[in-house]
Scaffold this active site. Structure first.
Site, PDB file in Angstrom:
ATOM      1  N   LYS A  97      80.605  63.384 120.452  1.00  0.00           N
ATOM      2  CA  LYS A  97      80.170  62.281 119.584  1.00  0.00           C
ATOM      3  C   LYS A  97      78.648  62.144 119.616  1.00  0.00           C
ATOM      4  O   LYS A  97      77.973  62.702 120.474  1.00  0.00           O
ATOM      5  CB  LYS A  97      80.831  60.975 120.024  1.00  0.00           C
TER       6      LYS A  97
ATOM      7  N   TYR B 237      46.946  51.164 123.274  1.00  0.00           N
ATOM      8  CA  TYR B 237      47.066  49.861 122.624  1.00  0.00           C
ATOM      9  C   TYR B 237      47.144  48.746 123.655  1.00  0.00           C
ATOM     10  O   TYR B 237      47.871  48.840 124.650  1.00  0.00           O
ATOM     11  CB  TYR B 237      48.322  49.811 121.763  1.00  0.00           C
TER      12      TYR B 237
END
Length: 364
Positions: A36, A261
């Protein structure tokens, strides 16, 4: 100088090695390989083909959704495919029958739809019992009713497989798994049917949960499903995915200067930093903390500053001899993905599944 952008190297021999290790844990059992979420980010058809063509082959594949099963059929996969969430609407049943898929039944709505349908051929069913996960599955007291109706339905292949799912199998000290095994045995007692209970952690720690079918997921891809504290029980696995990129800039930074940042990291000393071409746009975890390990030239260096969309920065050290173009390994061979996940306050499943489409893929 050859620069490499974010690249996931998929090591198929490592996959086969892991599969062989799994088979040794349950030599008589059949293996439902769980594929999956695009085979945990490794490539749905790629992994299915590898496990279909090797000397040691998976007996069946497990997927979550119908579209995953159809993608496998379209890729030429003929092995049994099991829908681990079952089906959701009536029209799915015709598709399941046409493509000879197998389905889990875990609630009354699915049972009613299946028994009332008009199908061209019967469907093979895995009946899921809730023994303690409390997610999917019928209550133990409902089992005889469900089992009886499935047995009587012309739409159901008589070879019904009985299953449940372990909730705490990665904890060898928990009583939850022995309780689930005991309840599963009690509910299914006296029935000569194939049974399935063990997930990856169950395969490693609970041999009494193996029964006729085991369902490895995470460990297929070379990631340990159990706590690192259980060192004596750690499986002998090889990482199937190695995520790499390269240094695209190297800069000298003075003590006290901020990087990235928000200026959340300041250099505690004069040092050299490296900028690596990978970020959360590639699937690298946005919340990876300062100190998250990165492998550069056979040594671990720490992530510093915030993860950007396309770049991360690492502290290479004042006396760094690294060069632009050098390869950085974000996880995989030489750097377990488990270690990175811990620093990002997440789990290996999420990191592997989140690899984005812009990451190049190379297959060994």
């Amino acid at each position: 100088m050859t620069l490499r952008t974010a690249t996931a190297i998929i090591d198929l021999p490592a996959l086969i090695s892991n599969f062989c290790y799994i088979k040794k844990q349950s030599p008589q059992g059949k293996v439902l390989a769980v594929l999956k979420a695009n085979a945990y980010g490794h490539g749905l058809a790629r992994i299915a083909n590898a496990l279909s063509e090797s000397t040691n082959q998976a007996d069946a594949f497990g997927v979550a959704r119908l579209d995953e099963a159809l993608a496998l059929r379209e890729a030429g996969i003929t092995k049994p495919i099991v829908l681990l969430e079952g089906f959701f609407v009536h029209k799915d049943l015709d598709v399941i029958a046409e493509y000879e898929l197998q389905t889990i039944i875990h609630n009354q709505e699915q049972l009613s739809l299946l028994c009332s349908a008009t199908l061209a051929k019967p469907i093979k069913v895995w009946l899921k019992i809730d023994t303690g996960m409390h997610r999917l599955g019928i209550a133990p007291e409902e089992f005889r009713t469900f089992y009886g109706q499935l047995n009587q339905s012309k739409n159901v292949d008589p070879d019904i497989i009985l299953m449940s799912h372990l909730s705490c199998a990665d904890n060898a000290e928990s009583q939850a798994t022995p309780n689930q095994i005991a309840l599963f045995n009690q509910v299914t007692e006296g029935l000569n049917k194939s049974k399935s209970l063990a997930n990856s952690a169950g395969i490693c720690l609970w041999p009494e949960s193996h029964f006729q079918w085991i369902r490895p997921g995470l460990m297929l891809y070379g990631v340990s499903p159990i706590s690192e504290q259980l060192s004596a029980n750690q499986p002998n696995l090889k990482p199937v995915m190695t995520l790499q990129s390269s240094l695209i800039a190297i800069r000298n930074i003075a003590k006290g200067e901020a990087v990235g940042y928000g200026g959340t990291w300041q250099a505690p000393r004069d040092t050299t930093i490296g900028v690596i071409a990978i970020g959360y746009g590639d699937g690298y975890p946005r919340h990876a903390q300062n100190g998250t390990p990165v492998l550069v030239n056979d040594r671990i260096v720490p992530l510093i500053g915030r993860v950007s969309m396309d770049m991360i920065t690492v502290d290479l050290g004042k006396n760094s001899q690294d060069c632009i173009g050098d390869i950085a390994t974000l996880w995989g061979k030489g750097l377990p993905v488990e270690n990175v996940a811990k620093c990002a306050t997440t789990i290996p499943y999420e990191l592997l599944c989140n690899i984005s489409r812009r990451v190049q893929v190379t297959v060994k």
